[in-house]
Design a protein around this motif. Structure first.
Motif, PDB file in Angstrom:
ATOM      1  N   LEU A 165       0.830  -1.205   0.000  1.00 58.23           N
ATOM      2  CA  LEU A 165       0.000   0.000   0.000  1.00 58.23           C
ATOM      3  C   LEU A 165       0.862   1.251   0.000  1.00 58.23           C
ATOM      4  O   LEU A 165       0.552   2.241  -0.662  1.00 58.23           O
ATOM      5  CB  LEU A 165      -0.907   0.014   1.230  1.00 58.23           C
ATOM      6  CG  LEU A 165      -1.976  -1.076   1.287  1.00 58.23           C
ATOM      7  CD1 LEU A 165      -2.686  -1.036   2.625  1.00 58.23           C
ATOM      8  CD2 LEU A 165      -2.970  -0.894   0.154  1.00 58.23           C
ATOM      9  N   LEU A 216      -7.557   1.073   4.996  1.00 60.18           N
ATOM     10  CA  LEU A 216      -6.557   1.706   4.140  1.00 60.18           C
ATOM     11  C   LEU A 216      -6.356   3.169   4.517  1.00 60.18           C
ATOM     12  O   LEU A 216      -5.295   3.746   4.258  1.00 60.18           O
ATOM     13  CB  LEU A 216      -6.970   1.610   2.666  1.00 60.18           C
ATOM     14  CG  LEU A 216      -7.192   0.206   2.105  1.00 60.18           C
ATOM     15  CD1 LEU A 216      -7.609   0.288   0.642  1.00 60.18           C
ATOM     16  CD2 LEU A 216      -5.934  -0.628   2.244  1.00 60.18           C
ATOM     17  N   LYS A 217      -7.402   3.770   5.101  1.00 62.75           N
ATOM     18  CA  LYS A 217      -7.345   5.163   5.565  1.00 62.75           C
ATOM     19  C   LYS A 217      -6.831   6.097   4.468  1.00 62.75           C
ATOM     20  O   LYS A 217      -5.948   6.931   4.684  1.00 62.75           O
ATOM     21  CB  LYS A 217      -6.476   5.269   6.816  1.00 62.75           C
ATOM     22  CG  LYS A 217      -7.036   4.503   8.013  1.00 62.75           C
ATOM     23  CD  LYS A 217      -6.151   4.637   9.236  1.00 62.75           C
ATOM     24  CE  LYS A 217      -6.733   3.852  10.408  1.00 62.75           C
ATOM     25  NZ  LYS A 217      -5.885   3.936  11.631  1.00 62.75           N
ATOM     26  N   LEU A 218      -7.400   5.930   3.287  1.00 63.64           N
ATOM     27  CA  LEU A 218      -6.976   6.755   2.159  1.00 63.64           C
ATOM     28  C   LEU A 218      -7.482   8.183   2.341  1.00 63.64           C
ATOM     29  O   LEU A 218      -8.667   8.413   2.581  1.00 63.64           O
ATOM     30  CB  LEU A 218      -7.516   6.170   0.850  1.00 63.64           C
ATOM     31  CG  LEU A 218      -7.198   6.993  -0.391  1.00 63.64           C
ATOM     32  CD1 LEU A 218      -5.709   6.874  -0.723  1.00 63.64           C
ATOM     33  CD2 LEU A 218      -8.030   6.545  -1.582  1.00 63.64           C
ATOM     34  N   ASP A 219      -6.601   9.127   2.212  1.00 67.94           N
ATOM     35  CA  ASP A 219      -6.960  10.545   2.274  1.00 67.94           C
ATOM     36  C   ASP A 219      -7.372  10.978   0.867  1.00 67.94           C
ATOM     37  O   ASP A 219      -6.523  11.276   0.027  1.00 67.94           O
ATOM     38  CB  ASP A 219      -5.771  11.355   2.770  1.00 67.94           C
ATOM     39  CG  ASP A 219      -6.125  12.824   3.011  1.00 67.94           C
ATOM     40  OD1 ASP A 219      -7.070  13.313   2.376  1.00 67.94           O
ATOM     41  OD2 ASP A 219      -5.424  13.471   3.818  1.00 67.94           O
ATOM     42  N   GLU A 220      -8.678  11.001   0.610  1.00 62.11           N
ATOM     43  CA  GLU A 220      -9.155  11.295  -0.740  1.00 62.11           C
ATOM     44  C   GLU A 220      -8.872  12.741  -1.133  1.00 62.11           C
ATOM     45  O   GLU A 220      -8.654  13.040  -2.310  1.00 62.11           O
ATOM     46  CB  GLU A 220     -10.641  10.965  -0.867  1.00 62.11           C
ATOM     47  CG  GLU A 220     -10.928   9.471  -0.711  1.00 62.11           C
ATOM     48  CD  GLU A 220     -12.311   9.069  -1.210  1.00 62.11           C
ATOM     49  OE1 GLU A 220     -13.021   9.933  -1.765  1.00 62.11           O
ATOM     50  OE2 GLU A 220     -12.669   7.886  -1.053  1.00 62.11           O
ATOM     51  N   LEU A 253      -5.302  12.751  -2.243  1.00 58.23           N
ATOM     52  CA  LEU A 253      -5.231  12.108  -3.559  1.00 58.23           C
ATOM     53  C   LEU A 253      -5.697  13.064  -4.647  1.00 58.23           C
ATOM     54  O   LEU A 253      -5.045  13.223  -5.678  1.00 58.23           O
ATOM     55  CB  LEU A 253      -6.093  10.845  -3.558  1.00 58.23           C
ATOM     56  CG  LEU A 253      -6.285  10.152  -4.910  1.00 58.23           C
ATOM     57  CD1 LEU A 253      -4.978   9.543  -5.396  1.00 58.23           C
ATOM     58  CD2 LEU A 253      -7.365   9.081  -4.813  1.00 58.23           C
ATOM     59  N   PRO A 311     -11.264   3.714  -2.886  1.00 61.61           N
ATOM     60  CA  PRO A 311     -10.710   2.357  -2.969  1.00 61.61           C
ATOM     61  C   PRO A 311     -11.753   1.318  -3.376  1.00 61.61           C
ATOM     62  O   PRO A 311     -11.420   0.359  -4.085  1.00 61.61           O
ATOM     63  CB  PRO A 311     -10.192   2.090  -1.544  1.00 61.61           C
ATOM     64  CG  PRO A 311      -9.981   3.428  -0.949  1.00 61.61           C
ATOM     65  CD  PRO A 311     -11.047   4.286  -1.539  1.00 61.61           C
ATOM     66  N   THR A 328      -6.660  -6.425   0.372  1.00 62.93           N
ATOM     67  CA  THR A 328      -7.202  -5.434  -0.550  1.00 62.93           C
ATOM     68  C   THR A 328      -7.721  -6.116  -1.807  1.00 62.93           C
ATOM     69  O   THR A 328      -7.565  -7.323  -1.997  1.00 62.93           O
ATOM     70  CB  THR A 328      -6.110  -4.428  -0.956  1.00 62.93           C
ATOM     71  OG1 THR A 328      -5.087  -5.118  -1.706  1.00 62.93           O
ATOM     72  CG2 THR A 328      -5.486  -3.772   0.259  1.00 62.93           C
TER      73      THR A 328
END
Length: 451
Positions: free
Chosen positions: A183, A264-268, A271, A289, A393
């Protein structure tokens, strides 16, 4: 000697060997490199022999060679089939490379070369991990088979018939592949799904010649207008595909998978900003995601027609073209999706325009239960080496041969990647972070021993 000490003492030699392999321009898509493809297959075959593998064979095909090797001296223990590919993508545009793509160079802890991460570098880890165990312990904890092809980047046309003809030879308890990525640095991941794929080309024709827009404008169909209007019918305003029946076979996301995606704690926002966008876009009700890993898509890859040169040409084009790809999930059938799209296009083409649809690639999606014992052992191995347990994932990309392996051999597929998302796969300045080269070797040894 510990494995850490073994790999450290042999690191320079291992990297020199990998550089030799990376120096071979094994570009499967270009016919002028056919000799290099044979040379690359011979190089890896020799490397397998040096590592202590047996029955090393180079199988000639109608395309590029397939290399096979085995070491079957662990009776009663599981058999692992390791898959990888030695072919690489073309290098264009060449002027964007800092150093030549087939002159491997190490800079700031990264190995730069075409194939460094996809897939020679990652496959090389398996060869050296096996070699290390044999040198350290004189035996392997499991039985091992390897199959290495040279057509992954061009749809693996020669591999399916080889698999069909050698099912007994390739029988195993688990398939192990390293062709995915972590990741982020220090954050390992195991892919539990790959999206399937289908693609098509669309042509719209109107008059038998281009026409003057002053003389004919407003009175005849325009191929570009017809195509643009047609393509606009493929999605609704919420980003959902409008083709009837497109979502049949698409599974609902389980609470477990939504939980894994959330981890995943994706910071959109980060991004979005990094991509220079004012907003992300996609199917409502899903995170980025989830949209890119677990939902199907229909994307325009190219739309062209009419005058493309500098300045103005007042013309009504007689033809227009589009290229479309779909990423598929669950039990979506690629041929069924192609049929549905073609029916949709035929139903929505405007009067006076003629439609031609040419289907192209087809591949099924792959999925595996993240709770499968083999995947849990892989996550344990990552945790031992990286200090962080791997997250599960779903990968938005497609590796068509993975689903075929799983279906034909009826065994689980474990995808343990050691690349990183920003290593420029398929782009100039492809590279492999050597931290993951080092940790990847230890992780593979750990996984094989845990099996």
């Amino acid at each position: 000697m510990s494995y850490e000490a073994y790999f450290e003492s042999n690191r320079e030699q291992h990297l020199d060997e990998l550089k030799q392999w990376l120096s071979i321009p094994s570009i499967s898509a270009l016919s002028e490199h056919k000799g290099d493809m044979q040379k690359s297959a011979e190089w890896v075959a020799d490397a397998l022999k040096r590592a202590g593998l047996e029955q090393v064979e180079i199988h000639q095909t109608s395309g590029h060679p397939i290399v096979y090797a085995e070491h079957l001296h662990a009776p009663g223990k599981p058999t692992v089939l390791i898959y990888g590919h030695y072919d690489v993508q073309p290098v264009d545009p060449l002027h964007l490379w800092t150093t030549p793509p087939f002159e491997p160079d190490i800079r700031e802890g990264k190995l730069y070369a075409r194939g460094a991460a996809d897939d020679k570098g990652q496959l090389f880890l398996h060869i050296k991990a096996i070699e290390a165990i044999l040198k350290q312990e004189q035996k392997l904890p499991v039985n091992v088979k390897l199959i290495i092809e040279g057509e992954e980047e061009i749809s693996s046309e020669s591999l399916p018939p080889f698999l069909q003809a050698n099912l007994d030879k390739l029988a195993a308890d688990v398939i192990l592949i390293s062709d995915t990525h972590l990741l982020a640095p220090g954050k390992p991941a195991i892919s539990t799904g790959l999206r399937g794929l289908c693609s098509l080309e669309v042509a719209v024709n109107t008059a038998n010649t281009d026409l003057h827009s002053g003389t004919y404008g407003g009175g005849v169909p325009n191929a570009l207008h017809a195509l643009v209007a047609l393509l606009a019918t493929l999605h609704d305003d919420q980003g959902r595909v409008s083709v009837e029946g497109f979502y049949e076979g698409v599974p609902e996301l389980s609470p477990l998978m939504r939980e894994e995606f959330a981890k995943l704690k994706l910071d959109e926002d980060k991004l979005r900003a990094g991509l220079g966008l004012e907003a992300l876009y996609g199917e409502e009700g899903f995170s980025f995601p989830e949209r890119t890993g677990a939902r199907p898509t229909l994307e325009l890859n190219g739309v062209y027609g009419g005058f493309q040169g500098e300045g103005t040409k007042t013309v009504i084009p007689k033809e227009a073209h589009a290229k479309i790809t779909c990423r598929l999930v669950g039990s979506q059938n690629p041929q069924d999706i192609l049929d549905k799209i073609q029916r949709h296009l035929k139903a929505h083409i405007q009067p006076g325009a003629k439609l031609t649809v040419t289907p192209r690639e087809k591949a099924f999606a792959f999925n595996i239960d993240p709770e499968h014992r083999m995947l849990q052992l892989a996550a344990d191995a990552y945790e031992t080496v990286y200090g962080t347990r791997a997250l599960f994932t779903k990968d938005g990309g497609s590796i068509p041969i993975v689903e075929l392996f799983s279906r034909l051999l009826s065994v689980p597929v474990v995808m343990m990647g050691f690349g990183l998302p920003d290593e420029n796969l398929h782009a100039p300045n492809e590279h492999f972070n050597l931290e993951n080269f080092d940790k990847g070797l230890l992780t593979i040894v750990e996984f094989l021993k845990r099996l």
